[in-house]
Design an enzyme around this catalytic site. Sequence first.
Site, PDB file in Angstrom:
ATOM      1  CD  GLU A   1       1.807   3.016   9.112  1.00 11.77           C
ATOM      2  OE1 GLU A   1       0.824   2.264   9.111  1.00 11.77           O
ATOM      3  OE2 GLU A   1       1.957   4.014   7.960  1.00 11.77           O
TER       4      GLU A   1
ATOM      5  CG  HIS B   1       2.533   3.123   3.866  1.00 13.44           C
ATOM      6  ND1 HIS B   1       2.035   2.072   3.300  1.00 13.44           N
ATOM      7  CD2 HIS B   1       2.211   3.063   5.395  1.00 13.44           C
ATOM      8  CE1 HIS B   1       1.294   1.519   4.029  1.00 13.44           C
ATOM      9  NE2 HIS B   1       1.227   2.058   5.463  1.00 13.44           N
TER      10      HIS B   1
ATOM     11  CG  HIS C   1      -3.770  -2.756   5.595  1.00 13.55           C
ATOM     12  ND1 HIS C   1      -3.527  -1.721   5.255  1.00 13.55           N
ATOM     13  CD2 HIS C   1      -4.907  -3.085   5.094  1.00 13.55           C
ATOM     14  CE1 HIS C   1      -4.170  -1.108   4.162  1.00 13.55           C
ATOM     15  NE2 HIS C   1      -5.226  -2.325   3.897  1.00 13.55           N
TER      16      HIS C   1
ATOM     17  CG  HIS D   1      -1.859   5.475   5.626  1.00 18.66           C
ATOM     18  ND1 HIS D   1      -1.859   4.286   5.632  1.00 18.66           N
ATOM     19  CD2 HIS D   1      -1.543   5.998   4.309  1.00 18.66           C
ATOM     20  CE1 HIS D   1      -1.215   3.791   4.519  1.00 18.66           C
ATOM     21  NE2 HIS D   1      -1.391   4.935   3.577  1.00 18.66           N
TER      22      HIS D   1
ATOM     23  CD  GLU E   1      -7.506   0.555   5.462  1.00 17.18           C
ATOM     24  OE1 GLU E   1      -6.419   0.134   5.900  1.00 17.18           O
ATOM     25  OE2 GLU E   1      -7.540   1.630   4.855  1.00 17.18           O
TER      26      GLU E   1
ATOM     27  CG  ASP F   1       0.406  -1.365   6.493  1.00 22.23           C
ATOM     28  OD1 ASP F   1       1.029  -0.218   7.277  1.00 22.23           O
ATOM     29  OD2 ASP F   1      -0.691  -1.224   6.152  1.00 22.23           O
TER      30      ASP F   1
ATOM     31  CD  GLU G   1      -2.462   1.117   2.851  1.00 25.91           C
ATOM     32  OE1 GLU G   1      -2.116   0.596   3.705  1.00 25.91           O
ATOM     33  OE2 GLU G   1      -3.568   1.549   2.990  1.00 25.91           O
TER      34      GLU G   1
END
Lengths: 265, 265, 265, 265, 265, 265
Positions: free
Chosen positions: F182, F36, F120, F177, F122, F45, F34
Amino acid sequence: MDRSVFLEDLDAFTYRQALASRDAVVLIPVGSLEQHGPHLPLGTDTILSTEFAAAVAQRLGAFVAQPISYGYKSQQKSGGGNHLSGTTSLDGASLIAMARNLVKSFLSQGVRHVVFINGHFENYQFLYEGIDLALEDMRIGPGAEESVLLLSYWDFVTQETLAQVYPDGFPGWEIEHGGVLETSLMLHLDPPRVAMDRLVDGPAAILPRFDRLPVMPERTPATGCLSSAAGSSASKGALLHGQVVDDLVADLAAELACERAGVPA
Amino acid sequence: MDRSVFLEDLDAFTYRQALASRDAVVLIPVGSLEQHGPHLPLGTDTILSTEFAAAVAQRLGAFVAQPISYGYKSQQKSGGGNHLSGTTSLDGASLIAMARNLVKSFLSQGVRHVVFINGHFENYQFLYEGIDLALEDMRIGPGAEESVLLLSYWDFVTQETLAQVYPDGFPGWEIEHGGVLETSLMLHLDPPRVAMDRLVDGPAAILPRFDRLPVMPERTPATGCLSSAAGSSASKGALLHGQVVDDLVADLAAELACERAGVPA
Amino acid sequence: MDRSVFLEDLDAFTYRQALASRDAVVLIPVGSLEQHGPHLPLGTDTILSTEFAAAVAQRLGAFVAQPISYGYKSQQKSGGGNHLSGTTSLDGASLIAMARNLVKSFLSQGVRHVVFINGHFENYQFLYEGIDLALEDMRIGPGAEESVLLLSYWDFVTQETLAQVYPDGFPGWEIEHGGVLETSLMLHLDPPRVAMDRLVDGPAAILPRFDRLPVMPERTPATGCLSSAAGSSASKGALLHGQVVDDLVADLAAELACERAGVPA
Amino acid sequence: MDRSVFLEDLDAFTYRQALASRDAVVLIPVGSLEQHGPHLPLGTDTILSTEFAAAVAQRLGAFVAQPISYGYKSQQKSGGGNHLSGTTSLDGASLIAMARNLVKSFLSQGVRHVVFINGHFENYQFLYEGIDLALEDMRIGPGAEESVLLLSYWDFVTQETLAQVYPDGFPGWEIEHGGVLETSLMLHLDPPRVAMDRLVDGPAAILPRFDRLPVMPERTPATGCLSSAAGSSASKGALLHGQVVDDLVADLAAELACERAGVPA
Amino acid sequence: MDRSVFLEDLDAFTYRQALASRDAVVLIPVGSLEQHGPHLPLGTDTILSTEFAAAVAQRLGAFVAQPISYGYKSQQKSGGGNHLSGTTSLDGASLIAMARNLVKSFLSQGVRHVVFINGHFENYQFLYEGIDLALEDMRIGPGAEESVLLLSYWDFVTQETLAQVYPDGFPGWEIEHGGVLETSLMLHLDPPRVAMDRLVDGPAAILPRFDRLPVMPERTPATGCLSSAAGSSASKGALLHGQVVDDLVADLAAELACERAGVPA
Amino acid sequence: MDRSVFLEDLDAFTYRQALASRDAVVLIPVGSLEQHGPHLPLGTDTILSTEFAAAVAQRLGAFVAQPISYGYKSQQKSGGGNHLSGTTSLDGASLIAMARNLVKSFLSQGVRHVVFINGHFENYQFLYEGIDLALEDMRIGPGAEESVLLLSYWDFVTQETLAQVYPDGFPGWEIEHGGVLETSLMLHLDPPRVAMDRLVDGPAAILPRFDRLPVMPERTPATGCLSSAAGSSASKGALLHGQVVDDLVADLAAELACERAGVPA
């Protein structure tokens, strides 16, 4: 290994620049988490398909996506059977769904060609189905600019190479599970993960001409290997790896009309 | 052909008596509706798998269920491709579901052994998955009295037979589509459905070592056959049929411990 | 029977010529493998739907595809119940998938109209759903040139015919399982597969106004038939068959605007 | 209406007491959100099935679960077709899943009997399949204490009642969509939601003996009703309601061996 | 409550007029049938989401569809767990299918915007997936005129409101199950269905930072509530309801560019 | 990192010895591929969840399985949206299937506890559903010896740690995010894969209180990050990592009653 071919390592902006500047090719290694006898690690199929993908990607200027690390159920005639501990598998629908989702996701981003590099015998038809369904979903048919290729790396081993690797005759692909091919490749590519001192020699498994379910566990050799790895060597692995990578690069370059990078004149 | 082995023809009471009196074996032929060139009918795979099942059933005292008459999508490297008119196919999930339902339904009735006799290359893994899921549903694992076998009839052709049928060398199973093997078998078993005057000779198809989707239609020979059927004959068909049936009967009898009927001493 | 209407018998090139020269219609018989009492074979529904399809096809110049030989689970109120040995069934999802795949495959080849000729009561709604989903997949909506029809052959039996076949009054379609209609049709069309000496007379089954699951097996008569076949005859079968085929031909010809072949002036 | 039969209104502790003290019966109304002409509301099928369930529940001491408010796609021959605005439908898999989940959830809680009260013609087979799959999941077969019943309320209308409601002859259940039966029931049970001044009289729809997809929209009358509601009355509705509820109560009480509450001696 | 916003109550012709005259918005309440302690009814989540939808619809001139009355499995950390009697749930695939079908059905009819008003914590991601799949099916992407919104009503409670409702500090949304928020709203909107005399006070549940399956039932308080409802009042409910409805109306009006009806100047 | 905790590296015999000698715990990292932002790699992630799993496994004597490297579709409010190139996602059914298969496969081998370490946002509900279905398949309910845990690593960050990492106040988990958490973790654990010179500062995204599909792409900041990573540091990463690992080890050890290895006295 130059990690820059791995999508995992790239940031989104660098990746998008690449998508914009050329016909992008993404290689997806597919393996398994499966017993490979006492001398090879459970991840052998994933490790090898990833190695092939990385080597090809470097020469083609392609990307390597995260591997599909779990494969279809091990079958007794090609992988010893799914009843063996350590073998951790997906059902057909899951593997179909995985391939279908990845094809759709990559092509939707503007990737032009997706290539699945398979390293686990049992996966093939489910990957094929996933690809076909993705193209149906996206209404991509003959004549489209996009394409998806599917191959198992051992289909690129030539007769000449086989003759050198198996001087006493090739026992057949189906029982090449934990045998000379996989062991030699691992000795060449990832020797710390091979325990040659644990290798057990013995005759190849003799399996019926049919599949039987539920399996009769006693038909799988105690090692879990279907043919002996005795005679494996890093030099055989180097030969196999070099020839297969050369052929993969040649075939993919021709098929996808992509420029080869880093190929010596 | 003595039709009494076909479940379609039996009434329920006769069938139940048989179930009660012995370990019942049901053979399920699996084929396709698929182009087989200009000289063979669309139903070739179903016709042949049904013929093998019937011959085996008569000697084993087994039953033959209605065939699965539609198969998985024809792939370019083994059947010319699914884009060819006449080829009418199921997706993977449908074929998996079909096999899963039939296994569960027959075993639930008290059938002890189910054997799928496959005649269409692309079907195999989906049938395997259907069988495996059915046994998981029914919690049938190693040690159970029930079993399900899966085989493709060509896996029972011996090297000796191949040498006689292909005196110039065997081209490989994958491209045996509409070629000498299928044509010879049809000439032996069902000659009215073969049009030898329409047979087109030519070199075998040369296909890449990968699958590509969407297909490039021009890679399939115009005939739709992947190797030439020139050299086919009813006598080759008789040889193939006789040897394969003998071996099937021997292997199944041994595996299922069922009595052979009508085998001359 | 002139077998030339059956796709199974045609080669791909002959079939393609037909597709190119006219609006092709493919009829798909749908039946079951289901107990039909002691006097009728398990394949009764498939045999009858195939016979109707063949007769209609010959007069319409249509093709007959391989039948869907397994049907949805027999329900106690219309087929005695799915617990009875010999009855070998598919679940709803499988039958939906089968119809969906076949519609998509035939329409993609250029077939203009697909007609399902159903012979097993329980199938109807699942076939309907498969057709609807296929058309949604293909984005075919009102106004399209393609169409798919679905019918059960008994819906074409007229009141006049019923009055002749059931002089004492018609018991209702739901319990016409192994009764006078199916038995008479089989006596007319396929007498060797009927064993009238095994027919058991008796009153029609009296079943509740609801479905109950799990079934109470004692509610199904021991014969498995829901109404008696006493009074069946080949001549009643001829009457039924002739009238239904005439009406099917008339309705389909009008609906599909296809030319009728072989209809006397 | 005494709302205490509705699960929606009960707290969990009261409900659990009831489960502990008797063989609990849960009735699940199933309807649709579907056009019913200019004089009836979109919710007609759900409203009516809920009303029947509530009336039956009060006399049997049963519970009424939340209705399944959306039904299977309206078919042109029984509901005018799914292309009509206002008709909001589920596909087959969704309805199967809904029934399967509810059966499993209620039986797992200790409910002994679940009864689906259907009010939308097209739902029936999908509900049946959902029930059957739930029982297979739970390994509940013949002889179990639990049961699931499925019925459409109109199957309980007697010939005597029909003769009174349709003095000129009953047109058949399939075209009873927005006609005298539904309108009379609504006039009796929920008059504010009926607009008799908007009712359009006219002949019953004449539909072919087959289903055609995609539909030809012009075959559905402009009102969306398949037969005229002229002649509807609240008194006919009271007759229908009273007789059906009596019969439902009698049959369910007998089948489920549950005590009837509130039935006058 | 003016019922005219409910699709259930409208006839198809009135509904179609509305579709033709403005950009129609359909609100779909989503709830559950789930234990909510001894003082709240099983239908709490459906009742509340329907109430919010109705209030919003009246001010926006939108419609309210029939609620999705069953929700995803109750999880121990947000609803006490799915093992508790009274809690009657759907699996993920069912809820995804329901949302997917409804979105497709409404948008196909010409509805411009669909809004899911969620009242059950566990539903959210499955509704999202159903919406996303529906739009993929319909090829609706960024820039389209249609849209689908998804929200949980509690996400519109402001910090100011929270401070008034929970003067001692807000315990967090996850454990607001049967607590002050839901109880106050029910006291305001539907007092006959609340039994304050059965309310049990006590400390909030202390649950681990992970989910564990199978659940350890003893971790759920005996009441089934995760936080105490002591301190609930109709006036708090009025505050919550008023503020949330105001904010929902403002946000939806802005997002959907629909006219607000009945908003004082 | 001592790789010996990774199943990929172990041979089957070593793994089986471990299974036989203690209650085996397998940790499965779950991430995504994904975007980032410009400064973090696509694999963030997966990298982070694998790092947490490895650190915990070393102290608990657990194994780490191959990660699930692709996650559920990125949502605009938590990951910027699934329309952004580089974000390569699975649909809900695929992720459910993956979790279900892995749980069944590991528990069938004799693994006692499976723990999903999610990285992650979701993914969570789909993993939960996969676990729940696996346990239903295997009939594992309350009281069983086996268990499956599911957690997101950020749920173990304490308020104290948050206060140190976000001295100006924590912006909320949903918009973390590509932000400080992170980035700091990556700086601590895998600095070569972070490009701090590419970091773009700016205000946090302001997103609506609802989800809208299709997304309005302009609502996602151009960086793809939902909050700024300015202020990230390796020391904050070390703090976060250390605290979370300590808490994970403590909680899992207590829950699974497994011995902690390598914890200093």
